[in-house]
Structure formats: structure tokens, C-alpha cells
Design a protein around this motif. Structure first.
Motif: not given
Length: 492
Positions: A191, A230, A263, A291, A295, A299, A354, A358
Motif C-alpha cells: 500500500n 485491497d 480488489q 485508484y 484507496k 480506506l 465507495y 468502506i
């Protein structure tokens, strides 16, 4: 009655959990993966297992590798069960178990020669990594490669005896270059914004120290696709092993528990070839940047929003944090007012939808994710998940009250005690440094912002400094719950 997980027990286990429908004896290695932790086994390995179950690409099996003592311990546990893993997917209304078999070997951590030999094997066409955000030897604030890290200096001085993942990869590529073998693709699954670009910087930066020609060749010939990954995957403990045994009758030393959602978005840059992962649900795109922003900021940034207040309130599980009305409302307000408005548009995605997804994922009562995991390694995560949002808000002249409060909550957490006086065990590789700064910041809040390697230029922004100092002082004066309530009422 339980059955110990191993290859010759799959027929028995099949009555309790899904098992591979392919013959693992027909698999051959195409990928070497560094960092065989829970996330890899719940994510990349599951996608490959799905693909193999379709009868596709059996020459893309995984061989594990690593350099840390924990890698050696994991290798030992997996070897005893023929490199099989039980993956338990848990949603609020259902739980299912499957056994995955995409890994066929795991190289011994201490045998660096064997690892380099495998990397030099032409059959290996992808080298993938999940080595955590802190494993890339980059400056947290600038994102630039750090050539002065002791391990990097050691590998630069003695490249034939590498101690780091990047030293091993460089040694494998050096062999392939000398032998005229097509280089493998290096694929980060961590990440990190632009994780492929960061990986290229780390690998070429290391090679430059001992072999500039190799560094130039790597920069020109090796592909480093960026990707977004993810799936919420908590750590494995006795709780998970017990559930695996009691509910599914499988004795697995290291099962993986995760949510049902997963994902993977990848840039399609694999000159040496790749498995047909699109048939298993991977999305291939020309540019993964939108993207990534979505994320990492919504997130991963959201994890920090709920983690630190919950940690200070002695809340153990993430779903319990989401049951606290102040914490859940804090998350929603910061996301909707400060984070989502600066996330660039994402193709075919409504950012409001989205976020709502989450929110539901965080509230999943089955997953058993812990607040402590969310609070882990802030010194590496904050510069990637929170500080960029602060920077962009300041650049646009937007408010940063909620983001400043999150930073203050992190500082208060690093002081090392909860609001009930309970000691917080070290939870960061830089814990001693963070705690020292947090102690100073109790009397001088701006001392926390002296860590410019974490905060970069935002540490000098008067608007952020004032908001941070006010939030931290309020936390010490009034406590977390009252401060959250004040923020929600626009009184902070």
C-alpha cells in the motif's frame, strides 16, 4: 474431530471447506514472492488459486522467499502443511473456508544462494513483494530512496552477499543480464502510492552503489507496474486457529482470516508475460493512479481516523470502534468534508458509494480486525495515508481541522498510555523516537511537528500548526470523547 492440513488430507477436508480442484503436482513456478504474510495469502495467492481452478496458467505457481527471521518462521509452518493455507472469508451474514494451493515451495531464508539461483531461473517471470510500507528504504516525507540506510550501505558494499530483498533481486537480475535471460517483472503489492515507481527507485538506487551499468539496465529493461491492492486481513492468533479448528475441523498452524471483499487494479506492463488474472477478477488499467488515491486516502486514511481515538479509549476490535457513535461520526465528517473532496475522479466509480462500502467493511463484526493493527507503524503510514491529504487541502485553501485532529490523536497515542492510564505497548519501529517527541509535545505541541521527515512542508504551515496545537492541547485538557464531540459540533 480435526484434520491436520496437508496435501494427503485434502479429500477429507473437502467435506468441510473448498479445496483446489487442480492437481498441484502439475504446477510449476512462475512467480517468486517476497513477504509471505497474511495479506499475500488472502490476496495474490487467492487470485492465482481461482485462476488455477479454472484450469488456466498452471506454470505461474508461487515460490515464497524472504530475508527476515519472521519469514523463516512462516516458512517452517507452511512447509509442515505442504505450503497450503486455509483462507476463511467472513462477512456479517456468512463465513466460508477454502484451502488454497497456489504456493508450491518456500525458499529457506538463510540460503541466499538458492534464492538468487531461483531468481535467475528463466521460468520465473514475475517477482512480487509484500514487504510493508516501511520495507522500501525511502524517506517518509519526500518518498526518495535512502542510500544511507545501514542495510543498503551493506548491500552496496558487498552486493554478492545481499541481506535485503532489493539486494537479492539485484543479484538475480545481474545473473540474468550476464546470461542473456529476459528480466522478470518486479511487482509490488504494498500500500504505497505509485508502488511500482517506488520499487524501481529502490532497486536502481541500490544497484547504483556498486554497479551503475546494472542500475541503468534495470531502469531501462525491467518493468515495474503500479498496482492497487485491497482486502482487510487481520493478524492470525489463537482465536483464528481455534475458529478454524472448531468450525471447519481444520488444524492449520497459520490460517488467514479476511473479509469477502477483495480488489486488485494493475497496470498491464509485463514484458516477460503474466497469468490471465483478468479471468480471476483483476482489473487491468493504463494508469492506476486514480485508484491508488481513492484507496489509500479514503480506506487507509480512514483506518487512522478510527484507530487512534479507539486505541486511546481501550477499544479492542475495529467493529467495536465503529459502534461508538463519536468515532463513526468523526470518520464520516473528515471523509466527507476533507478527504473525499480532494480525491480525483475514478473511472466508473462514485466516491460516495465507495466510502459507504468502506464504512460497512469497517463495521463487519465477523472479521475480528484489531484497533492495534490499525495503529501500527504510523511513522511509515502517516506520510502516505494522511499527510498528502493535509498538503492538498492546504494547497487549495481548504479546512484541515479534522486531519489536524487525527495527527494530534496519533501524537497522544504515541505518548504511550490510554486515557484509562493503561500502558500502550510499542507499536511502531520508531516507537522510542515517537514517544520521546510525544512527551515533549505534551508541554510544547509543536515539538511533534519537528519530525519533518514525516510531515515535510506541512509542518511549517501556520494553519496546520495552529490547528494541530489546539487539538493536542484540547485532548490533554478534555479527553478524546469531549474533543470528538466538539469537532462534530464545529466547536474545535
Amino acid at each position: 474431530m480435526t484434520t491436520r492440513l496437508r496435501a494427503d488430507a485434502l479429500d477429507t477436508i473437502a467435506s468441510r471447506a473448498a479445496v483446489p480442484v487442480y492437481d498441484r503436482r502439475g504446477l510449476s513456478a512462475g512467480i517468486v514472492h517476497f513477504g509471505v504474510g497474511n495479506f499475500h495469502r488472502a490476496h495474490q495467492a487467492v487470485y492465482l488459486d481461482d485462476l488455477f481452478n479454472k484450469g488456466r496458467d498452471h506454470d505461474w505457481a508461487i515460490v515464497g522467499a524472504g530475508v527476515l527471521p519472521a519469514d523463516g518462521a512462516m516458512r517452517g509452518r507452511l512447509a509442515e502443511q505442504d505450503f497450503l493455507t486455509t483462507v476463511v472469508e467472513q462477512e456479517a451474514d456468512r463465513s466460508t473456508a477454502r484451502v488454497t494451493g497456489a504456493m508450491i515451495d518456500y525458499l529457506r531464508t538463510e540460503d541466499r544462494t538458492a534464492i538468487i539461483d531461483r531468481l535467475a531461473d528463466p521460468a520465473v517471470r514475475i517477482v512480487s513483494l509484500t514487504i510493508t510500507e516501511g520495507g522500501y528504504f525511502i524517506d517518509p516525507a519526500s518518498g526518495a530512496f535512502d542510500p544511507e540506510h545501514p542495510d543498503i550501505v551493506a548491500d552496496g558494499t558487498a552486493p554478492d552477499a545481499p541481506r535485503t530483498v532489493f539486494g537479492l533481486i539485484a543479484a538475480g537480475l545481474k545473473r540474468r543480464k550476464a546470461e542473456g535471460t529476459l528480466p522478470f517483472t518486479v511487482m509490488s503489492c504494498d500500500n504505497i502510492p505509485h508502488n511500482g515507481t517506488v520499487t524501481r527507485s529502490a532497486l536502481t538506487g541500490l544497484a547504483e552503489l556498486s554497479d551503475p551499468g546494472l542500475a541503468a539496465w534495470i531502469g531501462e529493461a525491467v518493468a515495474f507496474p503500479n498496482g492497487m491492492v485491497d482486502r482487510i486481513t487481520p493478524a492470525t492468533g489463537d482465536r483464528e486457529r481455534q475458529i478454524c479448528a472448531e468450525e471447519y475441523g481444520i488444524e492449520d498452524a497459520c490460517p488467514v482470516f479476511c473479509e469477502g471483499f477483495k480488489q486488485w487494479v494493475l497496470e498491464d506492463d509485463f514484458p516477460a508475460g503474466r497469468p490471465a488474472l483478468e479471468e480471476a477478477g483483476v482489473q487491468f488499467v493504463p494508469d492506476v493512479t486514480p485508484y491508488e488515491h481513492m484507496k489509500i486516502r479514503i480506506l487507509n486514511g480512514g483506518h487512522a481516523m478510527i484507530g487512534y481515538p479507539a486505541g486511546l479509549m481501550d477499544i479492542h476490535f475495529v467493529h467495536e470502534a465503529m459502534e461508538h457513535p463519536l468515532i463513526r461520526a468523526f470518520l464520516q465528517k473528515v471523509e466527507e468534508e476533507e478527504i473525499i473532496p480532494i480525491v480525483p475522479p475514478v473511472p466508473d466509480t462514485d466516491l460516495g458509494d465507495y466510502y459507504r462500502l468502506i464504512d460497512a467493511r469497517f463495521a463487519n463484526p465477523k472479521i475480528g480486525d484489531t484497533v492495534r493493527r490499525l495503529c501500527l507503524d504510523g511513522s511509515n503510514r502517516q506520510p502516505k495515508f494522511i499527510v498528502p491529504s493535509i498538503h492538498d487541502r492546504l494547497k487549495r485553501g481548504g479546512g484541515i481541522t479534522g486531519l489536524a485532529l487525527e495527527s494530534a490523536l496519533w501524537c497522544r497515542y504515541c505518548f504511550g498510555t490510554t486515557e484509562n492510564g493503561k500502558e500502550i505497548a510499542p507499536n511502531d519501529p520508531a516507537w522510542d523516537r515517537l514517544r520521546a517527541q510525544a512527551l515533549k509535545a505534551r508541554d510544547d505541541p509543536l515539538a511533534w511537528l519537528e519530525m519533518e521527515d514525516i510531515y515535510g512542508g506541512v509542518a511549517q504551515a501556520d494553519v496546520f500548526r495552529k490547528a494541530f496545537a489546539g487539538a493536542l492541547a484540547a485532548l490533554w485538557r478534555d479527553g478524546t470523547e469531549k474533543v470528538l464531540a466538539c469537532y462534530l459540533e464545529d466547536r474545535l
